[in-house]
Every structure is written in structure tokens, then in C-alpha cells.
Design an enzyme around this catalytic site. Structure first.
Site, PDB file in Angstrom:
ATOM      1  N   HIS A 133      18.109  -1.092 -27.070  1.00  0.00           N
ATOM      2  CA  HIS A 133      18.393  -0.035 -26.177  1.00  0.00           C
ATOM      3  C   HIS A 133      19.648   0.060 -25.548  1.00  0.00           C
ATOM      4  O   HIS A 133      20.408  -1.131 -25.267  1.00  0.00           O
ATOM      5  CB  HIS A 133      17.342  -0.634 -24.559  1.00  0.00           C
ATOM      6  CG  HIS A 133      17.481   0.285 -23.589  1.00  0.00           C
ATOM      7  ND1 HIS A 133      17.004   1.694 -23.604  1.00  0.00           N
ATOM      8  CD2 HIS A 133      17.877   0.044 -22.380  1.00  0.00           C
ATOM      9  CE1 HIS A 133      17.187   2.088 -22.475  1.00  0.00           C
ATOM     10  NE2 HIS A 133      17.702   1.405 -21.649  1.00  0.00           N
ATOM     11  N   HIS A 147      24.396   4.758 -18.162  1.00  0.00           N
ATOM     12  CA  HIS A 147      25.129   4.934 -16.898  1.00  0.00           C
ATOM     13  C   HIS A 147      26.705   4.404 -17.546  1.00  0.00           C
ATOM     14  O   HIS A 147      26.615   3.349 -18.288  1.00  0.00           O
ATOM     15  CB  HIS A 147      24.831   4.195 -15.844  1.00  0.00           C
ATOM     16  CG  HIS A 147      23.718   4.742 -15.056  1.00  0.00           C
ATOM     17  ND1 HIS A 147      23.804   5.745 -14.169  1.00  0.00           N
ATOM     18  CD2 HIS A 147      22.412   4.459 -15.283  1.00  0.00           C
ATOM     19  CE1 HIS A 147      22.454   5.976 -13.764  1.00  0.00           C
ATOM     20  NE2 HIS A 147      21.695   5.446 -14.377  1.00  0.00           N
ATOM     21  N   HIS A 153      25.303   6.583  -5.617  1.00  0.00           N
ATOM     22  CA  HIS A 153      24.389   5.941  -6.460  1.00  0.00           C
ATOM     23  C   HIS A 153      24.461   4.504  -6.693  1.00  0.00           C
ATOM     24  O   HIS A 153      24.879   4.057  -7.813  1.00  0.00           O
ATOM     25  CB  HIS A 153      24.171   6.778  -8.127  1.00  0.00           C
ATOM     26  CG  HIS A 153      23.977   8.235  -7.851  1.00  0.00           C
ATOM     27  ND1 HIS A 153      24.416   8.823  -8.988  1.00  0.00           N
ATOM     28  CD2 HIS A 153      23.923   8.952  -6.814  1.00  0.00           C
ATOM     29  CE1 HIS A 153      23.905  10.250  -8.697  1.00  0.00           C
ATOM     30  NE2 HIS A 153      23.559  10.398  -7.443  1.00  0.00           N
ATOM     31  N   HIS A 213      19.614  16.386 -12.451  1.00  0.00           N
ATOM     32  CA  HIS A 213      19.050  16.019 -13.624  1.00  0.00           C
ATOM     33  C   HIS A 213      17.643  15.987 -13.290  1.00  0.00           C
ATOM     34  O   HIS A 213      17.190  15.725 -12.246  1.00  0.00           O
ATOM     35  CB  HIS A 213      19.541  15.262 -14.665  1.00  0.00           C
ATOM     36  CG  HIS A 213      19.563  13.599 -13.952  1.00  0.00           C
ATOM     37  ND1 HIS A 213      20.507  13.485 -13.181  1.00  0.00           N
ATOM     38  CD2 HIS A 213      18.885  12.703 -14.075  1.00  0.00           C
ATOM     39  CE1 HIS A 213      20.313  12.260 -12.705  1.00  0.00           C
ATOM     40  NE2 HIS A 213      19.275  11.863 -13.270  1.00  0.00           N
ATOM     41  N   ASP A 221      29.090   8.074  -9.884  1.00  0.00           N
ATOM     42  CA  ASP A 221      28.095   7.344 -10.077  1.00  0.00           C
ATOM     43  C   ASP A 221      28.538   5.734 -10.273  1.00  0.00           C
ATOM     44  O   ASP A 221      29.309   5.426 -10.984  1.00  0.00           O
ATOM     45  CB  ASP A 221      27.461   7.558 -11.569  1.00  0.00           C
ATOM     46  CG  ASP A 221      26.121   6.762 -11.974  1.00  0.00           C
ATOM     47  OD1 ASP A 221      25.717   6.181 -11.204  1.00  0.00           O
ATOM     48  OD2 ASP A 221      25.891   6.987 -13.089  1.00  0.00           O
ATOM     49  N   GLY A 267       0.887  -1.269   0.134  1.00  0.00           N
ATOM     50  CA  GLY A 267      -0.084   0.047   0.032  1.00  0.00           C
ATOM     51  C   GLY A 267       0.765   1.391  -0.034  1.00  0.00           C
ATOM     52  O   GLY A 267       0.252   2.417  -0.057  1.00  0.00           O
TER      53      GLY A 267
END
Lengths: 592, 592
Positions: free
Chosen positions: B396, B400, B422, B105, B227, B80
Site C-alpha cells: 500500500h 498524501h 487538513h 474530491h 494539505d 451511540g
């Protein structure tokens, strides 16, 4: 390895079994004439269009044989469901025609539904030694052992089941003793691949017998049913052997302990870990209930060969230098109570992760388990371990053939008809497309889904109908259907919880007695609840007062359900305004 | 593209901004003396150890700047829960020191928490044009637009925020206008990579400015925050450009319509689809609310360049031959109400899938969405489409950097200290290991988790403590903590449902009035329920009778809670025996 059956397939098939060679040309016999108009029916009851709970029905005249009886684990949105099993209504309605259940191998998605099937059907089972042992264990656990008649077969076994004769041939897969099937029917020969890959250098057992398959192709195969699980992957699946090289490198480099986890049924991987450990003078400690059990059983049965003095006990473990230790453990799927996860959470009785430990995840996460596996890897890194997993290094190879293997099997068997099996719909579609690219005519390929009835004659085939198939789940002691109100209610409860409003109403005077009692679960946090509940009580009282003015009074108490609806509506509205949530609201009105 | 900022980084950094060059050597100034003992504090409040809800705090003396304010979508077991946001208590306690929020970003995991943050903190935001537009839209949707002060920045912008000066440099990522940050602090220069890859041939915008990064490295960088999202992948991430080649091939080969779905924020992919369609004389129909919106906005803002007469309206679509059509649609994550899923389910107003259609899934499933995406692919295959997805073809590429790019960035920037950002814990660990392999001293690498306080001086750094970090969720209008009773109750409710037992007891005579009323939700199927509920009523009556004999009678009604416990216990036991389930049992006893 004690279960070598090389004599069964080192000779060409026909010379050994010439007495049966008539069976694939049945129309030469007088029985053939009687059956001329009969067709072979192929009906998947599970495993086509969904992965898992494999079950395939072959039917001819008054004879039915069933291939596999697997379970499937539920996805997360099937709340409270323990597992899913095939819908066997079709079988229950034809009990007198059932001849037996053939098991291709001992994985859960091929044997896991047997306890439920056998509690409703008394059928003989045909399975290899290891699968039989695993089935017995499951049946015992579920308390249906008494009913089982397990017949142990091996590569080369031939079983006559009414109009069918089933022959077993060995295939490579991620559990020993995996079988493909050659099924002789009055209409023609059916080849069922089982779960397979073509491994020319298997660690346990033998390579898939390509020669035999080619021989069958020469004789003429009516139908090939072939594993589609890894049809998305181009090229060849690497041999199990390559993992040995990776393990060898890891055990040589590691300055501390090497902790390896894998599927407990992947006995060849266990063998590799033991062999490589022995090579590097490391002793192997086994931990985790299912791993301890399988190592014991597999060694007893001869599937595992363990050199003397390699395994070590926990009291020995303490005194060994870390670079002399390998730990083989459960937990490859991040199962919360498994030994590896307990290590990762500093919760294992004997083993604490320390910097210098190398953990090898020699498995792939089963779809749905990714988050649990990742969480385990994260925790192990946090404890200072160096974790090596599939994305980083070839510490696992899977047990299903990739595109080139599927093409090879198809080209050897050269079937008249083709049905891709074992896969979600996209896998079946892609496998169909693969065989079209090999020249298979479109009309001879059937992408079936569970329940489809395929009828095959010697020259033609078509889908003639559909068996109604329910989504059968097991929850506790009961089985039921997935689209039940029960599961829909669980979904609602899980989202915004429940609010129970109890009112006592004086039946004589049509008046509320005391304050409404409101109890909630899973609806609001303790912090939010106090004033919200008081205000809700006011809303209910206001609703009743308003209602009493207009329609509620002595003699009208039969309209309780009407009143319930009004309380439910006004509370739903009020609570949504306050919280943007929609709990289930249950009004209970007691007349006193 | 209208947002070229080439003048900002075609020159070396120092020559343009020499007035600021003192800032990275602060101890030459008298202010420097005063601050000599001050350290720079780095405190991740979200996004380290968990992916998403990114938020990083930089603190020096009385100044705090915040980098990003993202949200995270809940995993399925957080029942929920709508979404998760960073715990900002640390910021709320230091309101007077907050100087601003810097946005790298416009992705949700970097801006999505702003509506919640801004409703509690009145802070200026610094974001690029596109991110600013997306933030405005989110704030408007949540009704907190009035409070926002969004300052639009661009590559090369320099913002003074107390002791900090923040400069923006362009990086390549899967949304235009993505920025890395150069933060000048009194202790030294901090480089924050943002989300980035090194794409030498980006489709929109410019390649990451390696020259500028190298220049910074020469000047001396105190800290690199980099990153870690794709640190598991070896080699280089392919350029966005390669997808053009695949799309080109698909549109050339396809005999019918080509239906492409991608992330709506991946504007460069949309550009590629439009360009390749135009090349092949296909017209592009856009469907799905967020896709229609982003195409409109991005074209207006100059991010998308759409040749005339390429887009087509739905009335035109009907009259075009299928091999002249491309449909660009939402639904790349299998979202149940998206346009593509409606097509897959034959539920789309304008578009029905027909054999001959090619569907391109030009996206990767976000972890947790795999099952939905697979289900969509399966349904599309069922409708006869040819579906091309990431496993089958390079339709695709992600946004990164892989290992070689991370190494390159590190080698150019040559920081004194390194903090991987990250990523889940394993990503951070692996990134740390990667820099160790490049010669970074162990003591200068800090693998932080959310809440860790890292203090850096010019020569040394250490973790000095931990900010308590809660798991903050949003559910409807309210935020709360993940370990609440509410969520635990939802878990229980979702597993085995709820049983409510209402009893009316005559307070005078201590006697049950009528039969107990039992209502269940999510506990049993309709089929099982009738007799089970009757038996349960008997169990409750028996419990009360037994109890009355021993301890229950007039004057003892204060022991209602005792009685409730007895009813709960006996029913729990009985129902478990009958069903092997453990519903929540709520006894309600009304004294009348």
C-alpha cells in the site's frame, strides 16, 4: 549499578553447576525409569493469541510451575471493565501440585494478575529484586500483601521446584533485572526467552549472555519459548544507547526547558535523561506520582545512579533559567490525570508550558492509547511548545527483538521444538514462519493459543487437548466472564440509552391509575425529549386500552408479563420510527 | 481513461483565460475602488485541528463560497454516535450570501455531510464526474436527492460565483478526479491544494500539473491552503506504481489464490490488481457489495479499464484452479460484515479460506480501526492463509504528500500568506514550521482552528475573531451537540449500568405498599445479582422506615423528591461498598 552478577555467567554453565547436569539426562537415573512414560506439558493460560496477561504452565507428573501472572488492559468495547486476567481454573483444580510462580520481569503484563491469583492460591513467588519490589507494592495496594511469599532471585539463581529446576539468565528489556529462564525438566531443557532484545550496549545491566545461550544449544535444548512481540520488524532493534545521542542533541539545541516523558518503569531511559542533563549543566525536576516514586525507589535500590546536585526541588526550579532545566514527567500515554497532560491543559500546579519549551515524548503509544497521546501532543503544540515524538525523531527505542535478533537466539539455542510466545496470533504465525525459514521442521513448531495442551516427549510432541479458558475480567471488587449479559447490556445502554415506563394498574378494576410515568437516560437530548415523552405516554395508554378490550380485565392480571411485552413492543416500534434508535425499554407494572 | 483534460492545462494558464486575468488585480477597476476596504475572510468550519468533516468558507463582501462538506466517524467514546458533521450555523445565518459548494474530491470526509447540509440549505454543488456520482448516491440513500443541484466540472473548469471565480486543477490522490482549486478573489489569488501527492507516474489520470502551479507562483498568489495530513513523514510518498511491482511479485510466487482487499474508492489500486492478474493469467472475482458496485460504476464511467474475460462469475470460480484466481474484496478496515471478515470467520457463502491462500491487505487501517484490522489478520492466519500487510511489504502507498512534496508545492506557488489545512493541530503546527524553515515570515503563517476568522488584505492578514463551533453529531434521525446530557448519561450507563427502584407508597397512611421492586441492567452478572438485590431492597426499606420516623408521614408526600434523593444516596453508598461500582440509580415513587 549494584546488581552485577558477572560471576554467574562469566564461566561456562556446566562447570559451575555440574551437580545438576544429570537433570537434563534424567533417564540415566532410576527415578527416570519410573517416569519414562511421563510427558512434559506446556499450557499457556494467557498471552498467546492476545497480547498481555501472560501466564504459562509447565507440568510434569505431579509438579506444576507457573511462569508470570500478568494483566491486560481492556479494549474500549469492554465497557466498564477495569482489567483482564488469566483464567486460573486449571490451577485451582490442581492446587496440591503447584510448586511456585516464576516472574521474568516487573511489567504489568507479567505481574499484574498476582493480587488476584494470590487471593485464591497460596503460592511462593520467585522474582528478581526490582520485580519483587513492584509486586509488593501491587499486593499492598490490593490488600493481599499478607499472603505473599516473595523469594528474591538474581541472574544465575537456581530454584528446585519438584521435578523442575529453574535457572535465571539476564536479558535486555525495557525494565532492569529482566530474566530469561532455563528450566531443567526430566524430559529435557526448556529455554524461555522472557521479553528480550539483544542490546550490546545496554544503559543499565548487561547484554544478553549469548555465550551461555550457545553453550546450552551445544548441550541440547528440548524446547525454546521465544518472544514474538516485534517479529513484524525486519533487521535489529536499535540499542537503548542511540536515544542518548538524540537527547544530547535536543538538550544542546533547546533554548528553553526540555520536558521529557517516558514509561516510569523504563529506568534506563530515566538514567539517560539524568546523565545527558548533567552533561549539559541542566538540573532535573521530577514530577508525577509514579515518576517521583520510581526515581526514589530505583535510586535507593541502586538501579539509578544520580550525580549530586542534579535533581532539583520545586522551589529551586522557579529560580533557574529555562535553559538550565530538564523536567522528567509522567504522561507518556496521555493519561488524563498525569502531570504532562495537566501541563498541556494549563492545569499543573507548578509548570506552565511557554513558547521555547521542548517536549520529548520518549515512549511509544501502547495500542489503544494513540488518540490520547495525539491529543496531548496537539495541546502541547497549542501552548507553543515544540514537541518531538517518535514519528519525527529517534527519541524512543522499544524493548523487544526484531527478526534478526529472533533468528540469532534461535540459531544459538538450536532447540528440538519451538513455541513462539508473547503475541497476537499473527505474531506467533510469523515467528513460526521465521523459524521454518531457518530450517526448523514444520512438525516441531507449535503455534499454540491460550488453553492448548502441548505434550512433549524427548522425540515427539503433539497438542493433546485444550483447557477451557474464559475471558476473565475485573470490574470493581468482582471478577466475571466477558461474554456476560451484564456487558452485553452495557453495550446496548451505551448505544441508545434506556427508557423506563412505570404503570400503576388497579387490580380490582383492571384499569390504569394515572398517566404512565416515563423516565429516560442516554436516549434523547433535552431538546427532543418533551413532546416525544408525551407521545410515548399516549402510545402506552393506547396499547393498554386496546389490550383491555381484547384480553385485559379483572382476573387476568396474572398476564402481567404478557402486558409488559406488549408495552415494550409498541414503544420500541414507535420510538424507532421517531428517532431511528433502539433504547432498552423496561416496563414496570405495579398492581395496586 | 476517458476523462483526459489535457487541453486545459497543457497551455499556460494566462493565455487561455486572459479575460479573467484582471480578477487577481481587482483594484484597477472602479468596482475595486468600492471594495477597497473589503477583506477576504477565510473561515474553516471543519477539518482544522481535527481530521475529517472538512469544510472551508471563503467570504468577500456579500459572497460566500464553501469548499467541501465532509463527515467524520466518531471515536469510541462518543457512544451511540453515528457520525460527526460540521456546524453550519454560520452559513444558516447568511443564507442569502451563499453562492455554492465546491467539492475537491469524492471521499466521505469531503462530501459525507452534504445530505445534512442540503436538507437545511438549498445550494448548487460543483463537483467532478466521479464525485458527483458518489454525492448523488449518498443523497439518494438519505432521501434528499430532490434538492440537489449538482454541476459537473472538470480540470480547467472555471466557475463564477459572485466575486469569486473558481478554477479546478488536477491533483493526484487516492481517488480519481481529485482537484485542487485556484480561486480568484478581489484581494488576490488563493490556491487550495485539495488532498494531494505528487505522483509522476500515477496509475489513473495525470500527474499534478507542476508547471501550472509554477506559473501561478510567478503571477503572484495571495494565499496557499495546503494539505497537512502526512507532514510528519520525511521524504517523498512513493508512487502508486510501486504497488504494481509488489502485486506482480506476489501473484507470481503464490501457489494458490490471491485475495486482495483495498478501499473501494481507491480505483487505481483496483485497476492495478486487475492488470497484474491479467498479466499472470489469473481471473478476478469481485465480492462485497461496495466493491461490486464501484467496479460496475467505475467501468461504466471509464475510470476502470477491464480487459475482456478477466472478471469471473461465482459459478466459474468453482472450476478454476486456485493458481488462476484473484479475489478482490471489501474488508480492508476489518468491517465486521464485510466479505473478507466473513471469509476470516468461515462465514462467507462462496469462499472458504484454505492453506495456500495469500491474502493481501492493500490498505492502511484508518486510525481507530487498528484493532478490527488486526483481528481480521489474526483470523486469516488461523485459517491457514499467508497474510501480507503493510508492515511486512509495500502492498500500500497512501495518497498524501510527504515533507518534500509539501516543500515543493510551497516553493512553486510562493504564496504571500500560508494556512496549513487538513490535519490535527500537530500536523498544522509542523506544516507551519516546515514553511518557516523555507523562509516564510512568521507573521504570514496562520495556524487556524475550526471557527477562526482570518481576514486578509493584499498586504496584511490577521485573525479577527471566532465563529462559535459546536460538535455536531448525527444519531439516528437527529443531530445534536456532543456535550449533551444524553451522551454523558450513555458514558455512565456504559461503565456501571443502571438500577431502577420502584416504590408504591400509600398516600393516605404514608406507608410502603409491598416490597420495593429493583431492576438492573448492565450493573451485575447473574451470579452476583440475587442476594445483592435482596439486600438492596432491605436497604431501601430501612431508609424509608428511618425516614418515616423523622420526616415522612401523611401530608408530607410532597417531599417525594426529597425521598428519592434519600433512596438514591443510601443505595449508592451500599452498592459501592458491595461492588466498587457506581451505577445510575433511578428511584420511582408512585403514590397510590
Amino acid at each position: 549499578m549494584s546488581f552485577s552478577h558477572s560471576t554467574c555467567h562469566s564461566e561456562p554453565f556446566a562447570s559451575r553447576h555440574s551437580e545438576h547436569s544429570e537433570e537434563s539426562r534424567p533417564f540415566a537415573t532410576s527415578q527416570g525409569d519410573r517416569l519414562k512414560n511421563k510427558k512434559l506439558r506446556i499450557i499457556p493460560l494467557g498471552g498467546l493469541g492476545e497480547v498481555g496477561k501472560n501466564m504459562m504452565v509447565l507440568e510434569y507428573a505431579d509438579d506444576i510451575v507457573v511462569i508470570d501472572a500478568g494483566l491486560m488492559f481492556p479494549s474500549e468495547e469492554m465497557l466498564g471493565v477495569d482489567l483482564l486476567i488469566p483464567d486460573i481454573n486449571y490451577l485451582l483444580q490442581r492446587k496440591q501440585n503447584l510448586r511456585g510462580i516464576i516472574i521474568t520481569h516487573g511489567h504489568e503484563d507479567h505481574i499484574g494478575a498476582l493480587p488476584y491469583v494470590l487471593s485464591q492460591l497460596n503460592l511462593p513467588i520467585y522474582a528478581t529484586k526490582l520485580a519483587g519490589r513492584l509486586i509488593s507494592a501491587e499486593l499492598k495496594q490490593r490488600g493481599v500483601k499478607g499472603r505473599a511469599r516473595i523469594n528474591v532471585v538474581h541472574a544465575g539463581s537456581r530454584i528446585r521446584l519438584g521435578n523442575f529446576t529453574v535457572e535465571f539468565f539476564p536479558v535486555c528489556h525495557s525494565i532492569p533485572d529482566s530474566m530469561g529462564l532455563i528450566i531443567h525438566t526430566p524430559v529435557g531443557m526448556v529455554v524461555h526467552s522472557g521479553d528480550f532484545k539483544l542490546d550490546y550496549t545496554p544503559v543499565i545491566g548487561e547484554a544478553t549472555d549469548l555465550n551461555q545461550l550457545a553453550w546450552l544449544g551445544r548441550k541440547g535444548v528440548l524446547l525454546l519459548l521465544s518472544d514474538s512481540t516485534y517479529v513484524e520488524l525486519s533487521g535489529y532493534t536499535p540499542s537503548e544507547k542511540v536515544v542518548s545521542d538524540t537527547l544530547d542533541h535536543i538538550m544542546m539545541e533547546a533554548s528553553g526547558r526540555v520536558i521529557v516523558t517516558t514509561f516510569s518503569s523504563l529506568i534506563s531511559r530515566i538514567q539517560q535523561v539524568i546523565d545527558v542533563a548533567a552533561k549539559h549543566g541542566r538540573r532535573v525536576f521530577i514530577t508525577g506520582r509514579s515518576m517521583e516514586e520510581i526515581v526514589k525507589v530505583a535510586a535507593e535500590m541502586g538501579y539509578l545512579v544520580i550525580p549530586p546536585d542534579v535533581l532539583c526541588r520545586s522551589d529551586e526550579l522557579k529560580h533557574l533559567p529555562h535553559n538550565r532545566v530538564v523536567i522528567l514527567t509522567t504522561g507518556s500515554q496521555g493519561e488524563p490525570t498525569s502531570a504532562l497532560v495537566r501541563m498541556a491543559n494549563r492545569d499543573h500546579r507548578q509548570i506552565q508550558i511557554v513558547p521555547g519549551d521542548t517536549v520529548v515524548m520518549s515512549a511509544t503509544p501502547v495500542p489503544g492509547n494513540e488518540a490520547l497521546v495525539n491529543k496531548t501532543i496537539d495541546s502541547l503544540f497549542r501552548q507553543g511548545a515544540n514537541v518531538i515524538y517518535e514519528k519525527l525523531s529517534q527519541v524512543h527505542v522499544h524493548g523487544h527483538g526484531s527478526q534478526e535478533e529472533l533468528k540469532l537466539l534461535f540459531n544459538l539455542v538450536k532447540p528440538k521444538f519451538f513455541v513462539p510466545i508473547h503475541g497476537e496470533y499473527r505474531h506467533l504465525s510469523l515467528h513460526a514462519r521465521l523459524t521454518r525459514s531457518l530450517g526448523m521442521p514444520e512438525d516441531n513448531i507449535f503455534v499454540l493459543e491460550d488453553g492448548d495442551i502441548l505434550e512433549l516427549g524427548q522425540e515427539t510432541g503433539r497438542i493433546v487437548g485444550k483447557v477451557p479458558i474464559g475471558n476473565v475480567y475485573v470490574n470493581g471488587l468482582v471478577t466475571g466472564e466477558l461474554d456476560s449479559t451484564m456487558l452485553r447490556d452495557r453495550k446496548l445502554l451505551s448505544r441508545d440509552g434506556i427508557v423506563v415506563v412505570t404503570l400503576a394498574i388497579d387490580a380490582q378494576r383492571g384499569k390504569l391509575v394515572g398517566r404512565p410515568c416515563i423516565i429516560t437516560r442516554g436516549f434523547v437530548d433535552a431538546g427532543e425529549s418533551q413532546t416525544l415523552i408525551e407521545k410515548s405516554q399516549d402510545v402506552v395508554v393506547a396499547t393498554l386500552n386496546h389490550d383491555r378490550k381484547h384480553s385485559f380485565g379483572p382476573g387476568r392480571l396474572s398476564q402481567v408479563s404478557n402486558l409488559e411485552a406488549k408495552v415494550r413492543n409498541s414503544l420500541t416500534k414507535f420510538l424507532y420510527e421517531q428517532t431511528h434508535r433502539r433504547p432498552i425499554i423496561i416496563p414496570i407494572i405495579m398492581e395496586v
